[in-house]
Design a protein around this motif. Structure first.
Motif: not given
Ligand code: NAD
Ligand code: AHE
Ligand code: ZN
Length: 368
Positions: A253-254, A304-305, A278-279, A272-275
């Motif tokens: 869920d995001g 974006t966190g 956000k936030g 691993a970072l991009e999965c």
């Protein structure tokens, strides 16, 4: 004295077993009989020639357990007969790093350790008059070693050496990264890239702290069953999905609250970072990438966190935390036995590397 040891003569060459001369402990040093040692991917990394700090000839190995035989002048915290785990990340409790309480990266002997030497700038190992380098301050592929007092964790005497040697690296690295570095909370969604000797320990610690989804990513389909046994709830083989990052974002869920890279590959470090969510999502790099490799991502990922972090030896302070992890094992809070897939003799050590490279072992342990 003499000690049997596996020598790494040059990058990529098999180790050979030799009778090596070992000089006794000097001021602040301790002679230890190693009873068992694991074989970690990092030993292979250095043997392969990819380690910028790799020195040859050397005695590799950094995942051992054994008994104190003799202490040098000035040693106060240990005596002969004590059971110990050598620490490639020592804990002097006096340097700026130790006193900061912000890191486990004690620097008291890091410079000489990185040059394959004891703190006085010399090696204790010789063969036919030639100096042989120490490795990570531990060299557990030798039956007997000399180690600074600050690089030994004293552990309980009823714990079996052939299991707790793994706490000298893999177990502490994986479990510690979850508990000490990321401080994963109950209910969090966790993703683990690489389900080998480190990643499976990340999985069992994630389950221990009450994580919700625990997603494992590995190219080796045989790792799915082992991952599920240790608490993995979902498995992704990158060969079976179009885009690993998208698959994880959908499942969570995001995005992940925490991800751990346990491979040492800069492409999977990016995934691993991009999965991460956000936030707030945090990605912890554990894998060691070869000399010259660099990580990259769009800075927007961080704006974006998402946070990119690293973890060495699981953020554990060795003399303080390693005895506690041995207790967790003895109290059945963590499972080490099922991760040790092979027991070998020192003469079979090259087979241990072959099993790792073929993906057939999780941990091979050499018993002296
Ligand atoms: P391992 O060989 O046991 O496991 C690696 C796993 O990654 C294997 O299951 C393999 O199938 C999988 N894999 C390889 N390439 C992949 C890819 N592209 N995508 C998905 N899966 C892939 O190794 P290990 O002993 O678990 O060590 C893992 C990494 O952690 C190594 O880089 C090692 O040097 C490093 N390490 C770091 C620390 C630290 O303190 N930071 C400590 C120990 C080990
Ligand atoms: N010499 C290597 C360092 C590789 C590395 O990062 N090592 C980890 C431990 S891996 C154990 O399996 C570590 O503790 N790093 C902190 C440190 O001070 O070395 C290289 O690539 O340069
Ligand atoms: Zn290791």
């Amino acid at each position: 004295m003499k000690t049997r040891a596996a020598i790494a003569w040059k990058a990529g060459a098999p180790l050979t077993i030799e009778e090596v001369e070992l000089e006794g402990p000097k001021e602040g040093e301790v002679l230890v009989e190693i009873k068992a040692t694991g074989i970690c991917h990092t030993d292979w990394y250095t043997l392969s020639g990819a380690d910028p700090e790799g020195i040859f000839p050397a005695i590799l190995g950094h995942e051992g357990a054994g008994v104190v035989l003799e202490t040098g002048p000035g040693v106060k915290s240990l005596r002969s007969g004590d059971h110990v785990i050598p620490l490639y990340t020592p804990e002097c409790r006096q340097c700026k790093f130790c006193l900061s309480q912000k890191t486990n990266l004690c620097q008291a002997i890091r410079a000489t350790q990185g040059r394959g030497l004891m703190p006085d700038g010399t090696s204790r190992f010789k063969l036919n008059g030639q100096s042989i380098a120490h490795y990570m301050g531990t060299s557990t592929f030798s039956n007997y070693i000399v180690v600074p007092e600050i690089a030994l964790a004293k552990v309980r005497e009823d714990a079996p050496f052939d299991k707790i040697c793994y706490i000298g690296c893999g177990v502490t690295t994986g479990v510690g990264a979850v508990i000490f570095t990321a401080k994963v909370e109950a209910g969090a969604n966790v993703v683990v890239f690489g389900l080998g000797g480190i990643g499976l320990n990340v999985i069992q610690a994630a389950r221990m702290v009450g994580a919700d989804k625990i997603i494992g990513v590995d190219l080796n389909p045989a790792r799915e069953a082992m991952g599920r046994k240790f608490g993995m709830t979902h498995f992704i083989n990158p060969n079976d999905v179009e885009n690993v990052v998208d698959a994880i974002i959908q499942l969570t869920d995001g995005g992940a609250d925490y991800s751990f890279e346990c491979i040492g590959n800069v492409s999977t470090m990016r995934q691993a970072l991009e999965c991460c969510h956000k936030g707030w999502g945090q990605s912890i790099i554990i894998g060691v990438a070869a000399a010259g490799q660099e990580i990259s991502t769009r800075p927007f990922q961080l704006v974006t966190g998402r946070e990119w972090k690293g973890s060495a030896f699981g953020g554990a302070r060795g003399r303080t935390d390693v005895p506690k992890i041995v207790d967790w094992y003895m109290e059945n809070k963590i499972n080490i036995d099922d991760l040790i897939t092979h027991h070998l003799t020192l003469d079979q050590i090259n087979e241990g590397f072959e099993l790792m490279k073929k993906g057939e072992s999780i941990r091979s342990v050499v018993v002296y």
